[in-house]
Motif scaffolding. Structure first.
Motif, PDB file in Angstrom:
ATOM      1  N   UNK A 170      28.929  89.595  14.149  1.00  0.00           N
ATOM      2  CA  UNK A 170      28.047  89.012  15.175  1.00  0.00           C
ATOM      3  C   UNK A 170      27.138  90.074  15.783  1.00  0.00           C
ATOM      4  N   UNK A 171      27.700  91.255  16.041  1.00  0.00           N
ATOM      5  CA  UNK A 171      26.916  92.342  16.642  1.00  0.00           C
ATOM      6  C   UNK A 171      25.815  92.809  15.709  1.00  0.00           C
ATOM      7  N   UNK A 172      26.156  93.035  14.445  1.00  0.00           N
ATOM      8  CA  UNK A 172      25.156  93.482  13.473  1.00  0.00           C
ATOM      9  C   UNK A 172      24.074  92.421  13.288  1.00  0.00           C
ATOM     10  N   UNK A 173      24.483  91.156  13.266  1.00  0.00           N
ATOM     11  CA  UNK A 173      23.505  90.070  13.162  1.00  0.00           C
ATOM     12  C   UNK A 173      22.530  90.099  14.336  1.00  0.00           C
ATOM     13  N   UNK A 174      23.049  90.279  15.550  1.00  0.00           N
ATOM     14  CA  UNK A 174      22.180  90.279  16.721  1.00  0.00           C
ATOM     15  C   UNK A 174      21.256  91.501  16.730  1.00  0.00           C
ATOM     16  N   UNK A 175      21.764  92.660  16.341  1.00  0.00           N
ATOM     17  CA  UNK A 175      20.920  93.853  16.286  1.00  0.00           C
ATOM     18  C   UNK A 175      19.754  93.634  15.328  1.00  0.00           C
ATOM     19  N   UNK A 176      20.054  93.157  14.122  1.00  0.00           N
ATOM     20  CA  UNK A 176      19.004  92.955  13.120  1.00  0.00           C
ATOM     21  C   UNK A 176      18.041  91.856  13.554  1.00  0.00           C
ATOM     22  N   UNK A 177      18.557  90.816  14.173  1.00  0.00           N
ATOM     23  CA  UNK A 177      17.700  89.738  14.670  1.00  0.00           C
ATOM     24  C   UNK A 177      16.738  90.258  15.735  1.00  0.00           C
ATOM     25  N   UNK A 178      17.250  91.095  16.646  1.00  0.00           N
ATOM     26  CA  UNK A 178      16.387  91.657  17.690  1.00  0.00           C
ATOM     27  C   UNK A 178      15.320  92.568  17.095  1.00  0.00           C
ATOM     28  N   UNK A 179      15.617  93.151  15.939  1.00  0.00           N
ATOM     29  CA  UNK A 179      14.642  94.022  15.277  1.00  0.00           C
ATOM     30  C   UNK A 179      13.677  93.244  14.373  1.00  0.00           C
ATOM     31  N   UNK A 180      13.808  91.921  14.392  1.00  0.00           N
ATOM     32  CA  UNK A 180      12.897  91.097  13.600  1.00  0.00           C
ATOM     33  C   UNK A 180      13.353  90.823  12.187  1.00  0.00           C
ATOM     34  N   UNK A 181      14.616  91.125  11.876  1.00  0.00           N
ATOM     35  CA  UNK A 181      15.113  90.931  10.522  1.00  0.00           C
ATOM     36  C   UNK A 181      15.497  89.489  10.231  1.00  0.00           C
ATOM     37  N   UNK A 182      15.360  89.089   8.976  1.00  0.00           N
ATOM     38  CA  UNK A 182      15.796  87.760   8.538  1.00  0.00           C
ATOM     39  C   UNK A 182      17.241  87.892   8.028  1.00  0.00           C
ATOM     40  N   UNK A 183      18.173  87.771   8.960  1.00  0.00           N
ATOM     41  CA  UNK A 183      19.584  88.011   8.674  1.00  0.00           C
ATOM     42  C   UNK A 183      20.370  86.724   8.827  1.00  0.00           C
ATOM     43  N   UNK A 184      21.439  86.583   8.038  1.00  0.00           N
ATOM     44  CA  UNK A 184      22.256  85.372   8.075  1.00  0.00           C
ATOM     45  C   UNK A 184      23.727  85.767   7.932  1.00  0.00           C
ATOM     46  N   UNK A 185      24.648  85.092   8.644  1.00  0.00           N
ATOM     47  CA  UNK A 185      26.081  85.374   8.481  1.00  0.00           C
ATOM     48  C   UNK A 185      26.666  84.581   7.321  1.00  0.00           C
ATOM     49  N   UNK A 186      27.775  85.080   6.788  1.00  0.00           N
ATOM     50  CA  UNK A 186      28.428  84.408   5.669  1.00  0.00           C
ATOM     51  C   UNK A 186      29.903  84.760   5.682  1.00  0.00           C
ATOM     52  N   UNK A 187      30.753  83.750   5.614  1.00  0.00           N
ATOM     53  CA  UNK A 187      32.192  83.974   5.434  1.00  0.00           C
ATOM     54  C   UNK A 187      32.638  83.089   4.288  1.00  0.00           C
ATOM     55  N   UNK A 188      33.008  83.687   3.140  1.00  0.00           N
ATOM     56  CA  UNK A 188      33.338  82.877   1.959  1.00  0.00           C
ATOM     57  C   UNK A 188      34.435  81.852   2.230  1.00  0.00           C
ATOM     58  N   UNK A 189      35.523  82.323   2.835  1.00  0.00           N
ATOM     59  CA  UNK A 189      36.664  81.444   3.118  1.00  0.00           C
ATOM     60  C   UNK A 189      37.193  81.741   4.512  1.00  0.00           C
ATOM     61  N   UNK A 190      37.346  80.709   5.299  1.00  0.00           N
ATOM     62  CA  UNK A 190      37.851  80.868   6.658  1.00  0.00           C
ATOM     63  C   UNK A 190      39.044  79.951   6.841  1.00  0.00           C
ATOM     64  N   UNK A 191      40.116  80.460   7.420  1.00  0.00           N
ATOM     65  CA  UNK A 191      41.240  79.612   7.826  1.00  0.00           C
ATOM     66  C   UNK A 191      41.271  79.589   9.344  1.00  0.00           C
ATOM     67  N   UNK A 192      40.875  78.478   9.920  1.00  0.00           N
ATOM     68  CA  UNK A 192      40.757  78.409  11.374  1.00  0.00           C
ATOM     69  C   UNK A 192      40.751  76.950  11.824  1.00  0.00           C
ATOM     70  N   UNK A 193      41.235  76.730  13.035  1.00  0.00           N
ATOM     71  CA  UNK A 193      41.220  75.392  13.617  1.00  0.00           C
ATOM     72  C   UNK A 193      40.098  75.218  14.635  1.00  0.00           C
ATOM     73  N   UNK A 194      39.328  76.278  14.872  1.00  0.00           N
ATOM     74  CA  UNK A 194      38.136  76.160  15.710  1.00  0.00           C
ATOM     75  C   UNK A 194      36.933  76.005  14.798  1.00  0.00           C
ATOM     76  N   UNK A 195      36.217  74.916  14.924  1.00  0.00           N
ATOM     77  CA  UNK A 195      35.113  74.658  14.008  1.00  0.00           C
ATOM     78  C   UNK A 195      33.902  74.123  14.756  1.00  0.00           C
ATOM     79  N   UNK A 196      32.802  73.985  14.029  1.00  0.00           N
ATOM     80  CA  UNK A 196      31.541  73.528  14.611  1.00  0.00           C
ATOM     81  C   UNK A 196      30.848  72.610  13.626  1.00  0.00           C
TER      82      UNK A 196
END
Length: 491
Positions: A23-49
């Motif tokens: 999240x931090x690296x994404x925000x840094x690059x976004x603030x610098x104008x970069x076209x950045x995207x997060x990716x998690x191949x597989x997540x095991x979690x009960x919190x979702x969106x």
């Protein structure tokens, strides 16, 4: 075609700080104008969106998307596993439910899941300049190495560099790093381009000999040491956060039970962080403290969690709370528990069958095979305030209680409230996230009667808090990481 650069963050343990660093690296690059995207191949979690394309991903990836200024999309987390027992889970591919699988069945299914992972990664490569990838758990879990898609299995397939993060606050940070390297294959070790040490507090000079030893021992650089950031708020990927910020004065006491299969407990974050709300998660075997409001959270196995609440005496405890004038709000699975019956004829969440609910709302719920996934905007029925959120549930409720809704989505009634207005329920997650809605719910629970001045009722903006937390985190990463070393992997 020019493809995006891919950098993967893996951890020596669960909760080492992978989600936070991405999240931090994404925000840094976004603030610098970069076209950045997060990716998690597989997540095991009960919190979702809920995503913009009508699917479901891990909550952590939605937070990382926010850090990039993007709407969540199913390609950001192509495989989501939602545990519904000790050995089984609901398998979600590209945002949609495939079905329930036991651990061995999912292990056999992994080659198909890998196809979904690589397809999503390929699509993101074609749209963005940088992909920040988050691993899952630890790459040193040798029992899970075969057909791995979550850590080094993906890194090898994508041919990407890896940064290994370790949490020094747990203790044994050097053993964690060296031990992890020892359990990797030679090609996997070569992928690791450096280390980040997380949650350090103290005099950095005292740590320096250890850093020098680590670099000499492994031949790999320490890219940075991140400080322990107190009162930093990011929504948790899965684990319950019991820590609360310092609050000099609170006016409302709110509690929520920790259900065995609790899901989307991030609904409580806006209350946990509210400067004038004393919020606590309570384990089922703990004594229930006095409270003004009890919130029953979502659940991935509603009938099982309902039985757990009853076996620990929570039905009697909540009934006593109601007799003394307290309020109760059920969200999603917690809403279903408030009714008279919960039916699961297809075994959607466990063994087929029916269970008696608490019986405080005149309604019944039937679990269905189709999952309801949608983003929602409406207005609260008990006050003229806009509320936004999202629905993630596999049940349909019906009964007279629904004729007294808690909100309207357009002209459609949603949720239910008891005649005496002490008990309310809704399928809507995120009901506390926006300032006016938060205040309306707290006022319903008695906050406005306890605050002594209008200043104390001033709106608290949870959305602004999330944004400022991401910026604070990015500031720390910009200050403490070696960007000269990182630059080659991200641009």
């Amino acid at each position: 075609m020019t493809y995006a650069k891919t950098l993967m963050i893996q951890g020596t343990t669960s909760d080492a700080g992978k989600s936070t660093l991405v999240a931090a690296l994404c925000r840094v690059l976004y603030r610098r104008g970069g076209r950045v995207v997060p990716f998690k191949p597989q997540n095991m979690a009960l919190n979702s969106a809920v995503t913009s394309d009508g699917g479901e991903i891990g909550r952590a990836q939605a937070v990382q998307a926010q850090a990039c200024g993007l709407a969540p999309h199913t390609d950001m987390n192509p495989v989501l596993l939602k545990p519904n027992s000790d050995t089984g889970c609901q398998v979600i591919i590209h945002g949609q439910v495939v079905g329930n699988q036991e651990a061995q069945a999912y292990h056999d299914y992994k080659p198909q899941a890998r196809e979904a992972v690589m397809a999503s990664w390929q699509r993101l490569r074609e749209q963005y300049a940088c992909i920040m990838v988050e691993g899952a758990g630890s790459p040193a879990e040798i029992n899970l190495r075969q057909n791995d898609i979550a850590n080094m299995g993906f890194a090898e397939a994508a041919d990407c560099p890896v940064i290994l993060i370790a949490d020094i606050d747990r203790g044994g940070v050097f053993a964690h790093i060296v031990g992890t390297l020892a359990l990797l294959s030679e090609s996997e070790r070569k992928r690791i381009v450096g280390f980040v040490i997380n949650r350090f507090r103290g005099d950095i000079a005292l740590l320096q000999p250890g850093l020098e030893w680590l670099e000499k021992e492994t031949g790999k650089p320490v890219i940075g040491v991140l400080p322990y950031l107190r009162n930093l708020h990011l929504e948790a990927e899965d684990s319950i956060i019991h820590e609360v910020p310092d609050k000099p004065q609170t006016w409302l006491r709110v509690i929520a039970p920790v259900l065995p299969h609790v899901s989307n407990h991030t609904d409580m974050d806006a209350l946990r962080m509210h400067p004038h709300v004393d919020f606590q998660f309570i384990e089922l075997n703990e004594a229930m403290p006095p409270a003004d409001l009890i919130v029953l959270p979502g659940s991935k196995n509603v009938r099982n969690d309902l039985a757990a609440l009853k076996s620990h005496g929570w039905q009697e405890k909540i009934a006593r709370h109601l007799r003394y004038g307290g309020k109760v709000l059920g969200i999603c699975g917690g809403f279903q528990m408030l009714g008279q019956k919960i039916h699961d004829p297809h075994g959607v969440e466990g063994e087929p069958g029916s269970s008696d609910g608490f019986g405080w709302l005149e309604m019944e719920t039937k679990l269905t095979k189709k999952k309801h996934l949608k983003e929602v905007e409406g207005r609260l029925a008990f006050t003229d305030v806009t509320v936004t959120g999202y629905e993630i549930h596999m049940g349909v409720s019906h009964g007279p209680a629904l004729k007294r809704p808690v909100l309207y989505i357009g002209t459609q009634a949603e949720g239910a409230m008891s005649e005496d207005k002490q008990i309310a329920g809704t399928y809507l997650h995120g009901v506390f996230d926006h300032a006016q809605a938060t205040q309306a719910w707290l006022d319903w629970a008695g906050y406005n009667q306890m605050a002594q001045t209008q200043e104390e009722i001033a709106h608290y903006d949870y959305v602004a808090l999330r944004e400022s937390s991401l910026d604070r985190l990015a500031d720390a990463v910009e200050e403490h990481l070696d960007w000269g070393r990182l630059q080659a992997f991200i641009s």
